[in-house]
Design a protein around this motif. Structure first.
Motif, PDB file in Angstrom:
ATOM      1  N   ASP A 127       0.838  -1.192   0.000  1.00 54.13           N
ATOM      2  CA  ASP A 127       0.000   0.000   0.000  1.00 54.13           C
ATOM      3  C   ASP A 127       0.876   1.246   0.000  1.00 54.13           C
ATOM      4  OD1 ASP A 127      -2.368   1.362  -0.126  1.00 54.13           O
ATOM      5  OD2 ASP A 127      -3.086   0.817   1.870  1.00 54.13           O
ATOM      6  N   ASP A 129       0.313   5.817   0.482  1.00 52.40           N
ATOM      7  CA  ASP A 129      -0.650   6.879   0.772  1.00 52.40           C
ATOM      8  C   ASP A 129       0.093   8.180   1.053  1.00 52.40           C
ATOM      9  OD1 ASP A 129      -3.348   7.732   1.054  1.00 52.40           O
ATOM     10  OD2 ASP A 129      -3.147   7.730   3.233  1.00 52.40           O
ATOM     11  N   SER A 171      -2.846  -2.643   4.851  1.00 56.46           N
ATOM     12  CA  SER A 171      -3.365  -1.323   4.480  1.00 56.46           C
ATOM     13  C   SER A 171      -2.759  -0.256   5.368  1.00 56.46           C
ATOM     14  CB  SER A 171      -4.897  -1.310   4.606  1.00 56.46           C
ATOM     15  OG  SER A 171      -5.436  -0.097   4.144  1.00 56.46           O
ATOM     16  N   ARG A 173      -3.167   4.179   6.036  1.00 55.98           N
ATOM     17  CA  ARG A 173      -3.831   5.436   5.720  1.00 55.98           C
ATOM     18  C   ARG A 173      -3.417   6.524   6.711  1.00 55.98           C
ATOM     19  NH1 ARG A 173      -4.343   3.380   1.781  1.00 55.98           N
ATOM     20  NH2 ARG A 173      -6.152   2.943   0.471  1.00 55.98           N
ATOM     21  N   THR A 220     -10.229   3.073   5.974  1.00 55.48           N
ATOM     22  CA  THR A 220     -10.382   4.463   5.553  1.00 55.48           C
ATOM     23  C   THR A 220     -10.574   5.309   6.807  1.00 55.48           C
ATOM     24  OG1 THR A 220     -11.560   5.956   4.025  1.00 55.48           O
ATOM     25  CG2 THR A 220     -12.895   4.411   5.300  1.00 55.48           C
TER      26      THR A 220
END
Length: 225
Positions: A127, A129, A171, A173, A220
């Motif tokens: 991932d 970001d 993930s 974020r 998220t």
């Protein structure tokens, strides 16, 4: 089929257009903040498409399939990670998305190589970001290294890094209103990270999940964090 004659170099073919979208990359379809372009990976390339005219341009630089992409908040940059064979380097590339968008609207497109090639992960980039102010980029490695790394976007320099967890992370974020906090998640864990660029160092805080056990594949963050 016509054989290439001895001594004659083969000609590299250039992509003129693509049709289709595989959907294999999680969170792999983006609208640009201006709303005029869509961006998505297809194999080892990244497609940038003008919504109004259907004109396409292609970002080429990865040596294997793209596994994740992220757009900066202002829409000027794109980050992408790839997969590779186990134990082999899996790069993250930062692109000038403004140039790619201009190429969609130009009869004489200019070269658009990656701005930076970030080399830290092995096997797979899980991932990527951008921070809320686009100053930093986080990258998360796959099971070969399972590392979380923070980069300065302006220079392409690694600031700090840490193992993401004892088990695989999937993930990552950033928070929407702070450039010093982000969240990672994966096999039976959820972690909040404090980024201290002054030291530099990453500090992890595990979320208390009690008896609940989950494999978290995507996360998220709400606009108010």
């Amino acid at each position: 089929m016509t054989d290439i004659a001895d001594g004659v170099d083969a000609v590299d073919l250039k992509i003129s257009g693509v049709i289709g979208f595989t959907g294999e990359v999680a969170n792999g379809l983006f609208y640009s903040p201006c709303g005029g372009f869509v961006v998505y990976p297809l194999g080892s390339i990244i497609v940038v498409k003008d919504v109004a005219t259907n004109a396409q341009t292609f970002l080429e630089g990865h040596s294997n399939d793209v596994t994740c992409i992220a757009l900066s908040g202002d829409g000027s940059k794109l980050a992408s990670g790839q997969m590779n064979n186990p134990g082999m380097r899996a790069d993250v590339l930062i692109w000038d998305l403004d140039t790619a968008k201009s190429n969609c609207q130009s009869d004489s497109p200019v070269p658009c190589p990656p701005i930076f090639r970030l080399q830290q992960h092995l096997g797979r980039v899980q991932d990527v970001d951008f921070s809320c102010d686009d100053q930093y980029l986080c990258t998360l490695g796959g099971q070969d290294d399972n590392a979380l790394v923070i980069w300065e976007v302006e220079t392409g320099t690694a600031i700090c890094g840490s193992p993401a967890a004892q088990d695989s992370a999937y993930s990552a974020r950033w928070l929407k209103n702070r450039n010093d906090r982000l969240v990672t998640a994966g096999n039976y864990h959820l972690r909040v990270w404090q980024v201290d660029v002054g030291m530099p160092k990453l500090h992890a805080m595990d979320a208390k999940m009690g008896t609940m056990k989950r494999v978290i594949q995507c996360i998220t963050v709400t606009d108010d964090d």
